[in-house]
Write an enzyme that holds these catalytic residues in place. Structure first.
Site, mmCIF file in Angstrom:
data_model
loop_
_atom_site.group_PDB
_atom_site.id
_atom_site.type_symbol
_atom_site.label_atom_id
_atom_site.label_comp_id
_atom_site.label_asym_id
_atom_site.label_seq_id
_atom_site.Cartn_x
_atom_site.Cartn_y
_atom_site.Cartn_z
ATOM 1 N N LYS A 1 46.815 -2.349 71.875
ATOM 2 C CA LYS A 1 46.242 -2.093 70.545
ATOM 3 C C LYS A 1 46.933 -0.888 69.943
ATOM 4 O O LYS A 1 47.031 0.156 70.587
ATOM 5 C CB LYS A 1 44.731 -1.806 70.653
ATOM 6 C CG LYS A 1 44.043 -1.806 69.295
ATOM 7 C CD LYS A 1 43.841 -3.221 68.818
ATOM 8 C CE LYS A 1 43.426 -3.292 67.348
ATOM 9 N NZ LYS A 1 44.561 -3.054 66.426
ATOM 10 N N LYS B 1 43.350 6.854 73.942
ATOM 11 C CA LYS B 1 42.298 6.766 72.931
ATOM 12 C C LYS B 1 41.340 5.605 73.196
ATOM 13 O O LYS B 1 40.110 5.768 73.168
ATOM 14 C CB LYS B 1 42.932 6.612 71.545
ATOM 15 C CG LYS B 1 41.965 6.688 70.392
ATOM 16 C CD LYS B 1 42.674 6.488 69.058
ATOM 17 C CE LYS B 1 43.723 7.543 68.816
ATOM 18 N NZ LYS B 1 44.346 7.426 67.481
ATOM 19 N N LYS C 1 52.166 0.471 70.260
ATOM 20 C CA LYS C 1 52.525 1.017 68.954
ATOM 21 C C LYS C 1 53.830 0.380 68.509
ATOM 22 O O LYS C 1 54.648 -0.041 69.337
ATOM 23 C CB LYS C 1 52.711 2.531 69.030
ATOM 24 C CG LYS C 1 52.496 3.229 67.695
ATOM 25 C CD LYS C 1 51.008 3.301 67.347
ATOM 26 C CE LYS C 1 50.760 4.086 66.074
ATOM 27 N NZ LYS C 1 49.331 4.289 65.832
ATOM 28 N N THR D 1 38.628 5.634 59.977
ATOM 29 C CA THR D 1 39.227 6.775 60.667
ATOM 30 C C THR D 1 38.710 8.086 60.081
ATOM 31 O O THR D 1 38.333 9.003 60.815
ATOM 32 C CB THR D 1 40.761 6.724 60.597
ATOM 33 O OG1 THR D 1 41.209 5.462 61.090
ATOM 34 C CG2 THR D 1 41.374 7.831 61.434
ATOM 35 N N ASN E 1 44.148 7.682 53.475
ATOM 36 C CA ASN E 1 42.842 7.114 53.827
ATOM 37 C C ASN E 1 42.025 8.040 54.711
ATOM 38 O O ASN E 1 40.802 8.158 54.555
ATOM 39 C CB ASN E 1 43.026 5.773 54.546
ATOM 40 C CG ASN E 1 43.528 4.678 53.628
ATOM 41 O OD1 ASN E 1 43.345 4.748 52.411
ATOM 42 N ND2 ASN E 1 44.188 3.680 54.186
ATOM 43 N N SER F 1 38.704 -1.479 64.312
ATOM 44 C CA SER F 1 39.658 -2.547 64.611
ATOM 45 C C SER F 1 39.133 -3.419 65.747
ATOM 46 O O SER F 1 39.297 -4.645 65.731
ATOM 47 C CB SER F 1 41.017 -1.945 65.005
ATOM 48 O OG SER F 1 41.737 -1.542 63.869
#
Length: 423
Positions: free
Chosen positions: A76, A100, A112, A196, A227, A355
């Site tokens: 992820k 995380k 990533k 976030t 954001n 997510s």
């Protein structure tokens, strides 16, 4: 594809991550025999991304997708479009995603991706061609049960929609769960864009209570006003904090009495940046770090809090809205000065948490209201903060080290219990 344990840069993000893992090793007891699992990405893919530009010329861009660890579930992590993207950075960001997701106890590993490109230099059609070609190059290693990309710096829901469509075309049917952060009408989740920034506020609120820092009247400085930074600033302003300084790609503004965030939103809609906002004065980018503040929110790129800045920072609380914004030596100085740092791996985990909710909703074809999303998000974020705070007190260590201890224990326990094939 290659299995890499390092890259040449001596002060890069990957080296910062490796040093963070080394600091946690003494706390892992019998699991430290497996610690090299965390020091090597499982898979690193570098791809050439050629596209036909609008003027008929052909340009080549370099793209990456790194899957750091998949012991706890599918990869992820976001996809970044930025001129400074390189393998060192993507490896580190994938590793931080591993930490995380484990720190939040989500059933994912870390991954990533990115392309070295300035997306603002491309037309919408060129950006779409770039995205679709990149997707076709990494398509064999992504999927709802393999690796699930999401937006990051320089990408957005539209980009995720192109990725989903390109991947689905290859599968012969619509696969909404291949990415998260999609437009809501394509299977995206309500609350994802603000998640976030909301997570930054929730974790900041919880830790501020623990260190006896009242939010009402607290002076807040925000670096990065996309954001994440804008939503965090809005929520802190609603809690009657004063947003005294903001820095983005257009410049830095300062208002010691606090800015009118609603007026600033209107300015941003018209000018696409904070520069020129009449409700504040312009100051130098470097001066941003030295204004009087109680709370600092670095919500831009990694490597922003240097040793020099850490020595002079007036904040009592640092909320890492960005990934890896604090250099390791600077982190030590902040600890020595009694400044509490809520580390990125829990502070900015609101995005990956929602997510996860989006992925679950796509798998079930059952969607929740934004109120339900926020309730679930707040609950998980508060639990994560409490777990990390408790571990920090028990181990007598920083919140960052405590978060890494919890995460690494979960990852390495999964690695140990799964075993190594073939034995």
């Amino acid at each position: 594809m290659s299995n890499l344990s390092y890259v040449p840069e001596s002060n890069g993000a990957w080296q910062t991550y490796l040093a963070q893992v080394d600091r946690v090793a003494p706390y892992l007891e019998h699991l430290k025999d497996y610690i090299n699992t965390l020091k090597r990405p499982k898979r690193a893919l570098i791809v050439d991304v050629p596209i036909v530009m609008d003027d008929g010329t052909i340009r080549h861009f370099e793209g990456y997708r790194v899957q750091h660890n998949l012991s706890r579930g599918p990869g992820k992590g976001g996809i970044r479009y930025h001129p400074d993207v390189d393998l060192n950075e993507v490896m580190a960001l994938s590793a931080w995603m591993t930490i995380k997701t484990a720190a939040l106890n989500l059933p994912f590993g870390g991954a990533k991706g990115g392309i070295r490109v300035d997306p603002r230099s491309l037309s919408p059609r060129e950006l779409e061609r770039l995205t679709r070609r990149y997707t076709s190059e990494i398509g064999h290693i992504i999927g709802p049960q393999k690796d699930i990309p999401a937006p990051d710096v320089g990408t957005n829901p539209n980009v995720m929609g192109w990725i989903m469509d390109t991947y689905s075309s290859g599968q012969g049917h619509t696969v909404t769960g291949v990415v998260t952060g999609k437009p809501v009408h394509l299977g995206g989740s309500l609350g994802r864009i603000k998640a976030t920034g909301r997570g930054v506020f929730i974790t900041g609120q919880q830790v501020a209570q623990k260190i006896k820092l009242p939010l009402e009247g607290a002076k807040v400085a925000v670096q990065g006003f996309g954001n994440v930074g804008s939503e965090a600033a809005y929520l802190f302003a609603n809690a009657k904090s004063k947003i005294v300084a903001i820095q983005d790609h257009t410049g830095t503004i300062f208002q010691p009495e606090g800015m009118d965030i609603e007026a600033l939103k209107l300015h941003l809609a018209e000018h696409q940046g904070v520069a020129g906002f009449v409700g504040a004065e312009a100051i130098s980018n470097d001066h941003f770090w030295y204004v009087e503040m109680d709370i600092l929110i670095p919500a831009a790129l990694e490597g922003q809090i240097t040793v020099e800045r850490a020595k002079k920072l007036s904040a009592k609380l640092v909320l890492e809205g960005a990934n890896g914004p604090t250099y390791l030596d600077a982190d030590d100085i902040l600890i020595e000065r009694g400044i509490t740092v809520v580390p990125d791996v829990i502070c900015n985990a609101g995005g990956v948490t929602v997510s996860y909710f989006e992925w679950v909703q796509d798998m079930a074809s059952l969607f929740w209201s934004e109120e339900e999303i926020n309730q679930r998000l707040d609950k998980l974020m508060i639990q994560a903060v409490n777990d990390v705070w408790k571990a920090a007190n028990e181990k007598v260590c920083s919140l960052r080290t405590a978060a890494y201890i919890l995460a690494c224990e979960r990852i390495l326990r999964a690695r140990k219990e799964r075993g190594i094939y073939p034995g």
